[in-house]
Design an enzyme around this catalytic site. Structure first.
Site, PDB file in Angstrom:
ATOM      1  N   CYS A 259       0.889  -1.178   0.000  1.00  0.00           N
ATOM      2  CA  CYS A 259       0.000   0.000   0.000  1.00  0.00           C
ATOM      3  C   CYS A 259       0.920   1.220   0.000  1.00  0.00           C
ATOM      4  CB  CYS A 259      -0.915  -0.001   1.212  1.00  0.00           C
ATOM      5  SG  CYS A 259      -2.020  -1.423   1.326  1.00  0.00           S
ATOM      6  N   PRO A 262       1.845   7.753  -0.596  1.00  0.00           N
ATOM      7  CA  PRO A 262       2.456   8.512  -1.703  1.00  0.00           C
ATOM      8  C   PRO A 262       3.919   8.148  -1.986  1.00  0.00           C
ATOM      9  CG  PRO A 262       2.456   9.837   0.293  1.00  0.00           C
ATOM     10  CD  PRO A 262       1.773   8.543   0.649  1.00  0.00           C
ATOM     11  N   ASP A 283      -0.218   0.342  -5.331  1.00  0.00           N
ATOM     12  CA  ASP A 283      -1.279   1.105  -4.685  1.00  0.00           C
ATOM     13  C   ASP A 283      -2.550   0.946  -5.499  1.00  0.00           C
ATOM     14  OD1 ASP A 283      -1.425   3.209  -2.311  1.00  0.00           O
ATOM     15  OD2 ASP A 283      -2.865   3.789  -3.862  1.00  0.00           O
ATOM     16  N   CYS A 381      -0.728   4.162  11.187  1.00  0.00           N
ATOM     17  CA  CYS A 381      -0.547   5.444  11.874  1.00  0.00           C
ATOM     18  C   CYS A 381      -1.703   5.663  12.845  1.00  0.00           C
ATOM     19  CB  CYS A 381      -0.435   6.602  10.891  1.00  0.00           C
ATOM     20  SG  CYS A 381      -1.867   6.810   9.816  1.00  0.00           S
TER      21      CYS A 381
END
Length: 448
Positions: A259, A262, A283, A381
Site C-alpha cells: 500500500c 504517496p 497502490d 498510523c
C-alpha cells in the site's frame, strides 16, 4: 471586489468542510493555491482552520452557554467558533480586534441582527474571563473530553486502554502543532552534510532522536528549497522513518510495498537497498502511481517499480514471492490527529471495527507472498489496539508458520526502544513520546 482577509478565507474553508463533509487539509490546500496570500496571512489562515477544528468541542461548549439552544446558521456558528478560538488560544491578536473583525464579517455576510448577535456573544464571553475554567464538568472522562476537545467515546476508549494519565498526555500532544521533519537521502549525502546545508535557511535545524535519518525544522517551507528539488531529502514524519529500517532490507533483495502511496516509505526502502534489487510499489489508486514514480525520480532512485493493484489481489498478478513485504495498512489515523483534526470528529467505533476487518484480510493476502525465512512489517498510523496488536496477535495464532520477530528491537534507535518497545515483536509510539505521529510497527517472520 475587495480582496478577502485571512479570517474571511478561514471561514470559507470551515464552512466548506462542514457543509460538504470534506477534509480540511484538502480544502485548505485548494484555497492557499488559489489565493495570493503573503506568508504571514497563509500561516494565519492555516492556524485558524486547524485550531478551530481541533478545539471544536471546547468552543461549542462555551458557545452553548450564550446561544442556549437557538438555531444558528452554519456560517454564523463557524464565525463564532473562529473568533472564540482567537480569544482563547491566540495571544498575539487583541480581543477588541477579534470582535471588530467578526462583526464586520457578520455585516457583510448577513444583516444587522446577526452582527448584533455576534457582537453580543463575543462581548459576553470577554466579560466572563473565568468561563474557560468552568466548562469541564461531569466525570473525569467527560471533563477531559471537554477540556482537551476530543470526542467522549474516544477518550473513554483510550482511558480504558492506556489509563487516564497516559490518555491526558495523548490528548494534550494531539492539540500541539506538528513539527516539520525531513529524511536525508543517504545515497546523495550524509545527515551531517544535509544539516549544514539546511542551517543556511533554517537556523534551528537539529538531528532527530527518533530516526538516524531525520532532521527537525521549526517551520519554514523545506519543500520549496533547491536541496529538495535536487533530491537531497524527503518530507516525512519521524515515526514513519522507523518503518523502512524495520524491514532490515539488503541490496539485491526482492521487496513488496503493498500500500505504497504517496511513496515516502517506498523511497526510504529503496535508499536502504542502495537502489539495488527489485522493489514493487503497489497502490490501489491509479493517480497515485505517478506520485510514487515522481518521488523516486526526484530522489534519483531506479529500483522502484510502481504498479496499480488492490492489495487483496496482488497474489493474482504473478509477481512471485518476496524477501521482504511492507503492509502499511489503511487505518483510522488516530495517531495523526494533530495533522488531520477532522479525523477525531468523523470517525466512529463502527469505523474501527470495519477497518480492522479489512486490515486482517489484507495481512492474510499479502503474507502469502512472503518467502520462507522472509520478514513482513505491518504498520499503521493509529494508536488503536484493535487495529494493531490485536491484528498481529490473531494472525500468528491462526497462522503457525509465522511468528512475531523479537529481533525488531535490534533495528530501532535506543531512544525508541526505551519508550515504545513491548518485548513482543512490535512497537507502539504514542504522540507524546517524541511529539511525532502515533505509529504502530510489528515485524513478522515466516518460519523456514
Amino acid at each position: 471586489m475587495a480582496k478577502k482577509g485571512a479570517r474571511d478565507i478561514a471561514l470559507d474553508v470551515l464552512n466548506r468542510v462542514e457543509e460538504h463533509q470534506s477534509y480540511s487539509n484538502l480544502e485548505l490546500r485548494h484555497v492557499l493555491d488559489r489565493e495570493e496570500l503573503r506568508a504571514a496571512d497563509a500561516g494565519l489562515v492555516t492556524e485558524l482552520v486547524y485550531g478551530t477544528i481541533q478545539r471544536r468541542l471546547t468552543l461549542d461548549t462555551a458557545l452553548a452557554r450564550f446561544i442556549q439552544g437557538k438555531k444558528v446558521q452554519t456560517w454564523v456558528k463557524n464565525l463564532l467558533r473562529l473568533s472564540l478560538y482567537q480569544i482563547r488560544y491566540l495571544d498575539r491578536i487583541p480581543d477588541r480586534a477579534v470582535v471588530h473583525e467578526a462583526v464586520e464579517i457578520a455585516k457583510r455576510r448577513g444583516h444587522q441582527g446577526i452582527s448584533a448577535m455576534v457582537n453580543g456573544v463575543l462581548r459576553n464571553v470577554l466579560r466572563q474571563p473565568d468561563l474557560w475554567d468552568q466548562l469541564a464538568v461531569g466525570d473525569p472522562i467527560k471533563q477531559l473530553s471537554i477540556a482537551e476537545s476530543h470526542p467522549e467515546w474516544l477518550v473513554r476508549r483510550w482511558a480504558g486502554q492506556y489509563g487516564l494519565e497516559q490518555t491526558r498526555l495523548i490528548l494534550e500532544s494531539n492539540n500541539r502543532q506538528p513539527r516539520t521533519s525531513v529524511r536525508v537521502n543517504r545515497l546523495k549525502l550524509s545527515r551531517e552534510e544535509l544539516l549544514a546545508k539546511l542551517a543556511e535557511q533554517f537556523p534551528s535545524v537539529a538531528p532527530s532522536a527518533v530516526s538516524p535519518d531525520g532532521l527537525l525544522l521549526d517551520g519554514g517551507h523545506a519543500a520549496g528549497t533547491e536541496w529538495f528539488r535536487q533530491g537531497y531529502f524527503s518530507i516525512q514524519d519521524e515515526s514513519s522513518m522507523l518503518v523502512a529500517p524495520a524491514l532490515a532490507v539488503e541490496p539485491g533483495m526482492k521487496v513488496l510495498d503493498a500500500c505504497a502511496a504517496p511513496g515516502g516509505k517506498t523511497t526510504h526502502i529503496a535508499e536502504l537497498m542502495q537502489d539495488r534489487g527489485k522493489l514493487i510499489a503497489s497502490d490501489v489508486h491509479p493517480h497515485k502511481r505517478d506520485l510514487i514514480a515522481q518521488n523516486a525520480r526526484r530522489l534519483g532512485l531506479t529500483v522502484v517499480e510502481p504498479i496499480v493493484s488492490d492489495a487483496l489481489h496482488l497474489g493474482e498478478k504473478g509477481l512471485g514471492s518476496f524477501d521482504r513485504i511492507l503492509l502499511d495498512a489503511p487505518c483510522t489515523g488516530f495517531g495523526v490527529i494533530r495533522r488531520k483534526p477532522d479525523l477525531k470528529w468523523n470517525k466512529t467505533p463502527e469505523d474501527v471495527n470495519a477497518i480492522a476487518q479489512l486490515q486482517y484480510r489484507l495481512l492474510e493476502h499479502v503474507a502469502e507472498l512472503l518467502m520462507p525465512g522472509g520478514l513482513l512489517v505491518y504498520s499503521t498510523c493509529t494508536i488503536e489496539p484493535k487495529e494493531n496488536e490485536d491484528i498481529v496477535r490473531r494472525f500468528v495464532a491462526e497462522h503457525p508458520e509465522f511468528e512475531l520477530d523479537l529481533a525488531l528491537i535490534d533495528d530501532l534507535p535506543d531512544a525508541v526502544s526505551e519508550k515504545a518497545v513491548t518485548g513482543e515483536g512490535f512497537v507502539q509510539l504514542l504522540p507524546h513520546h517524541f511529539e511525532s505521529d502515533g505509529f504502530f510497527i510489528a515485524r513478522l517472520k515466516r518460519k523456514n
